[in-house]
Design a protein around this motif. Structure first.
Motif, PDB file in Angstrom:
ATOM      1  N   ASN A 147       0.857  -1.177   0.000  1.00 39.65           N
ATOM      2  CA  ASN A 147       0.000   0.000   0.000  1.00 39.65           C
ATOM      3  C   ASN A 147       0.903   1.241   0.000  1.00 39.65           C
ATOM      4  O   ASN A 147       1.787   1.367   0.853  1.00 39.65           O
ATOM      5  CB  ASN A 147      -0.907   0.012   1.235  1.00 39.65           C
ATOM      6  N   ILE A 148       0.659   2.147  -0.904  1.00 39.77           N
ATOM      7  CA  ILE A 148       1.587   3.265  -1.078  1.00 39.77           C
ATOM      8  C   ILE A 148       0.822   4.534  -1.406  1.00 39.77           C
ATOM      9  O   ILE A 148      -0.208   4.507  -2.111  1.00 39.77           O
ATOM     10  CB  ILE A 148       2.613   2.943  -2.194  1.00 39.77           C
ATOM     11  N   ALA A 149       1.301   5.682  -0.875  1.00 38.63           N
ATOM     12  CA  ALA A 149       0.696   6.994  -1.155  1.00 38.63           C
ATOM     13  C   ALA A 149       1.828   7.996  -1.375  1.00 38.63           C
ATOM     14  O   ALA A 149       2.926   7.870  -0.825  1.00 38.63           O
ATOM     15  CB  ALA A 149      -0.205   7.431  -0.003  1.00 38.63           C
ATOM     16  N   CYS A 150       1.527   9.038  -2.155  1.00 41.41           N
ATOM     17  CA  CYS A 150       2.567   9.996  -2.559  1.00 41.41           C
ATOM     18  C   CYS A 150       2.095  11.418  -2.290  1.00 41.41           C
ATOM     19  O   CYS A 150       0.933  11.767  -2.554  1.00 41.41           O
ATOM     20  CB  CYS A 150       2.872   9.811  -4.045  1.00 41.41           C
ATOM     21  N   ARG A 163      12.578  -6.333 -15.322  1.00 36.18           N
ATOM     22  CA  ARG A 163      11.932  -5.231 -16.039  1.00 36.18           C
ATOM     23  C   ARG A 163      11.561  -4.121 -15.059  1.00 36.18           C
ATOM     24  O   ARG A 163      10.763  -4.332 -14.168  1.00 36.18           O
ATOM     25  CB  ARG A 163      10.695  -5.755 -16.753  1.00 36.18           C
ATOM     26  N   PRO A 164      12.148  -2.877 -15.254  1.00 31.88           N
ATOM     27  CA  PRO A 164      11.785  -1.773 -14.365  1.00 31.88           C
ATOM     28  C   PRO A 164      10.648  -0.936 -14.968  1.00 31.88           C
ATOM     29  O   PRO A 164      10.547  -0.784 -16.191  1.00 31.88           O
ATOM     30  CB  PRO A 164      13.074  -0.949 -14.287  1.00 31.88           C
ATOM     31  N   GLU A 165       9.798  -0.392 -14.090  1.00 30.07           N
ATOM     32  CA  GLU A 165       8.746   0.509 -14.556  1.00 30.07           C
ATOM     33  C   GLU A 165       8.469   1.568 -13.496  1.00 30.07           C
ATOM     34  O   GLU A 165       8.602   1.336 -12.301  1.00 30.07           O
ATOM     35  CB  GLU A 165       7.467  -0.267 -14.875  1.00 30.07           C
ATOM     36  N   LEU A 166       8.118   2.771 -13.996  1.00 32.84           N
ATOM     37  CA  LEU A 166       7.693   3.839 -13.093  1.00 32.84           C
ATOM     38  C   LEU A 166       6.266   3.574 -12.659  1.00 32.84           C
ATOM     39  O   LEU A 166       5.386   3.287 -13.493  1.00 32.84           O
ATOM     40  CB  LEU A 166       7.779   5.197 -13.796  1.00 32.84           C
ATOM     41  N   LEU A 167       6.012   3.670 -11.371  1.00 27.31           N
ATOM     42  CA  LEU A 167       4.663   3.450 -10.863  1.00 27.31           C
ATOM     43  C   LEU A 167       3.811   4.685 -11.102  1.00 27.31           C
ATOM     44  O   LEU A 167       4.206   5.805 -10.754  1.00 27.31           O
ATOM     45  CB  LEU A 167       4.718   3.132  -9.362  1.00 27.31           C
ATOM     46  N   GLU A 168       2.669   4.472 -11.705  1.00 23.42           N
ATOM     47  CA  GLU A 168       1.748   5.581 -11.961  1.00 23.42           C
ATOM     48  C   GLU A 168       0.833   5.728 -10.755  1.00 23.42           C
ATOM     49  O   GLU A 168      -0.211   5.084 -10.641  1.00 23.42           O
ATOM     50  CB  GLU A 168       0.960   5.329 -13.236  1.00 23.42           C
ATOM     51  N   LEU A 169       1.227   6.628  -9.864  1.00 24.47           N
ATOM     52  CA  LEU A 169       0.474   6.861  -8.638  1.00 24.47           C
ATOM     53  C   LEU A 169      -0.140   8.248  -8.668  1.00 24.47           C
ATOM     54  O   LEU A 169       0.385   9.154  -9.321  1.00 24.47           O
ATOM     55  CB  LEU A 169       1.404   6.759  -7.420  1.00 24.47           C
TER      56      LEU A 169
END
Length: 699
Positions: A578-581, A595-601
């Motif tokens: 669980n993550i918040a920005c 495989r790296p990816e930017l998290l779309e938050l």
């Protein structure tokens, strides 16, 4: 002007030039008349035609007294004629002569008796117009007086550049007597490189006939090697009536005063440029060593051949000048020489510590606050400017002849010394150099002191920052964690970046990375408060969005700072994250397959803005997956678009790496500039399985 003193080959030269007519004889128009013993005219030259008006036919055979003299002058003339013929002694002087036109002219005579092979006597009379002769004599007398008394130097040289005539002024300029000039070549009287080029110029004037006006020649004065004398030399080719070269006329004006005044003005302009330039070149950073090197770069080579900048070690360690009764301890900061020289080995290398002996100029400067100027370094002075005997020997071998030591004073406190020396530069340091050095030292000392102050504040802030950061446990339930913090390396102070890993109930772990906007001790203090608040809130079991909401309210009650933050809770039992920005850059999820990816938050707003809700996003974080959290100092630069830098981050994460510790180091090495203006917090967490497996990932 002194007459020529003939050399051994002058007669041969005169014979070879004897066929050339003399312009002086032509100008005088000398007439020749030959009389027999009874006074009759036997020979009559063409010049006599012009002088007396009678032709040869009219004159030859006539009694000279009857033809050329009025009755009242005949008796005196006959008496003079008889005396010359009787005694053989010549007579010279003016005598009135009757011209054919009836007028009377005063003629200058030279009368002498001639004897042929039979013993018969004749009288030879040489005559010239008296007024023409007097006019020429006046011109010669005037020329001689002007030449001998002129304040400018005048000389005549032949085609071999030997001195034929020299006036007193030139002899005084050369400090060589007039007699010692005559017959000697120009290069013999004036040897040396400056005069060799002038001699080449003379030969060119002889060859081309084109005069050279005001050619400047500069040479060291014989009475003082450090002084220079300057002359303006004008050269003209001397020619006969047929245009053949006879030699060189050399006109020399001593312009030493003008040259020195111009040179002094140039030095003043150079000093002004140096002072103006130093303000832009010194203090470009807040690094102590860099500022000292900048001062050295300004001083060498424009002011000195070599320079050393030393700072009191107490200033570097405590920020204060504090050596009490003990010898002052110096730390060398910068050394520079204008050229490779063994003297560099005699100067304290940057970074070294030393205490100079009591008589050393640096010791004198820090004790008295006064500069030390040694115009001419003698054998006793070398020991005053050297650290030890070996250094003194090296300085002497390098030819150091002048030295200048200036204290570095900032805000009324002596913080160090700048020492300068000259070796190849022949001019000794003078009062003008001292004033310039003090001006540069004063400006640089303030910049160095600012850098020292910055260094102490930064060190304090960095220490505070590091003490506020957690000591990580490498392993948490279901997680392997690695973290790095790097303070800013350029102009800015350390900032408020932080990371945290907080154990929670139920094998869960909270992962936090934040960045307080700002720098220095206040930002670090605010960061510490937020970290404490985050740890306290984490124990309440709130979801990430609620945590950020409380932190937003807390920071509004602190100093007027904003902060970005990303807060995540990982539960290894169900492999959920669980993550918040709050206004932070997007985290990166590197899957187990590499495989790296930017998290779309949902980005949210920075903490401290208030009034905007935060959102929690739930993700899968399965064994082998890695979560990378970071602050903007890792990816943001002043020149590159942020999208490009985020792509660079993904590219740096692409290579497989068994160690997340190595991954941290590689990211910092590849993405962060050595002189970055911002600090960096980096946190990597890799998921591991617990004793029971995570739920299967949906297809």
């Amino acid at each position: 002007m002194s007459p020529v003193r003939q050399g051994p080959d002058d007669d041969d030269r005169q014979e070879s030039e004897g066929s050339e007519p003399s312009a002086l004889i032509d100008l005088l128009g000398v007439a020749a008349v030959l009389l027999e013993a009874d006074g009759r005219i036997d020979m009559w030259s063409p010049q006599a035609d012009e002088l007396f008006g009678y032709t040869r036919g009219e004159a030859v055979g006539q009694y000279a007294a009857q033809l050329l003299l009025d009755p009242e002058h005949r008796e005196a003339a006959i008496a003079l004629f008889a005396e010359v013929m009787g005694t053989g002694r010549p007579w010279a002087g003016p005598f009135p002569v009757r011209h054919k036109d009836g007028g009377t002219r005063l003629v200058e005579f030279r009368n002498m008796r001639l004897t042929d092979h039979l013993g018969d006597h004749y009288a030879l009379g040489l005559a010239s117009d008296r007024s023409t002769l007097l006019q020429l004599e006046r011109k010669l007398a005037l020329s001689d007086r002007l030449v001998s008394q002129a304040p400018i130097g005048l000389s005549v040289l032949d085609t071999d550049l030997r001195y034929l005539a020299v006036n007193p002024a030139l002899a005084a300029m050369h400090q060589v007597s007039e007699a010692d000039h005559l017959g000697r070549r120009f290069g013999e009287v004036l040897p040396g490189e400056p005069f060799a080029s002038a001699e080449d110029c003379m030969r060119e004037v002889l060859d081309t006939g084109v005069p050279v006006v005001d050619r400047q020649v500069v040479s060291q004065a014989p009475d003082g090697p450090e002084e220079e004398r300057a002359w303006a030399m004008s050269l003209y080719r001397l020619e006969d009536r047929q245009g053949h070269a006879l030699g060189i006329a050399n006109v020399v004006v001593d312009i030493t005063d003008r040259y020195r005044a111009a040179k002094k003005a140039d030095r003043a302009q150079q000093r002004l440029r140096l002072i103006a330039g130093s303000s832009a070149r010194i203090g470009t950073t807040l690094e102590v060593d860099t500022t000292a090197r900048e001062l050295a770069d300004v001083v060498v080579p424009d002011l000195a051949d070599m320079v050393a900048v030393d700072l009191l070690d107490s200033v570097l360690t405590t920020g204060r000048t504090d050596f009490g009764d003990s010898p002052a301890v110096f730390r060398a900061l910068a050394v520079k020489t204008a050229y490779p020289t063994s003297a560099a080995e005699a100067i304290l290398a940057p970074g070294r510590l030393t205490s100079y002996h009591p008589d050393h100029v640096a010791t004198h400067c820090v004790r008295t606050g006064e500069p030390v100027l040694i115009t001419h370094v003698n054998s006793d002075d070398v020991s005053r400017i050297a650290e030890n005997d070996d250094a003194a020997r090296l300085l002497a071998q390098a030819g150091v002849h002048s030295d200048l030591a200036v204290p570095l004073i900032a805000r009324g406190q002596i913080i160090g010394v700048m020492g300068m020396a000259r070796a190849r530069n022949p001019h000794p340091f003078d009062e003008d150099d001292l004033a310039l050095a003090c001006e540069l030292a004063s400006s640089a000392a303030l910049s160095i002191d600012n850098a020292v102050l910055h260094q102490h504040i930064r060190s304090t802030a960095e220490t505070l920052q590091r003490t506020l950061l957690p000591q990580l446990s490498l392993r948490h339930p279901g997680l392997e964690v690695a973290a790095r913090y790097r303070p800013a390396q350029a102009f800015s102070e350390v900032g408020g970046d932080w990371f945290d890993v907080i154990p929670l109930d139920g094998d869960r772990t909270a992962l936090v990375v934040g960045d307080v906007m700002g720098s220095g001790i206040p930002a670090a203090t605010t960061m510490g408060r937020l970290r404490t608040a985050t740890s306290t809130l984490a124990d309440l079991g709130l979801d990430p969005a609620r945590i950020l909401t409380h932190l937003d309210k807390i920071i509004q009650g602190l100093d007027p700072y904003l902060a970005t933050c990303v807060y995540a809770i990982y539960d290894p039992r169900d492999c959920r994250l669980n993550i918040a920005c709050a206004g932070h850059l997007p985290p990166v999820l590197k899957h187990a397959d590499g495989r790296p990816e930017l998290l779309e938050l949902p980005t949210g707003t920075p903490l401290g803005v208030g009034g905007v809700p935060f959102e929690t996003t739930t993700l899968d974080l399965r064994p082998g997956d890695q979560l990378i959290l970071y602050t903007d100092g890792l990816v943001e630069t002043r020149d590159d678009p942020i999208d490009q830098r985020l792509d660079d981050l993904l590219h740096s994460l692409a290579p497989p790496d068994l160690s997340i510790e190595n991954t941290c180091d590689r990211l910092l090495q590849q993405l962060r500039a050595p002189a970055s203006h911002d600090d960096v917090a980096l946190l990597i967490a890799r998921a591991h399985t617990l004793t029971h497996d995570c739920p299967p990932q949906p297809a």
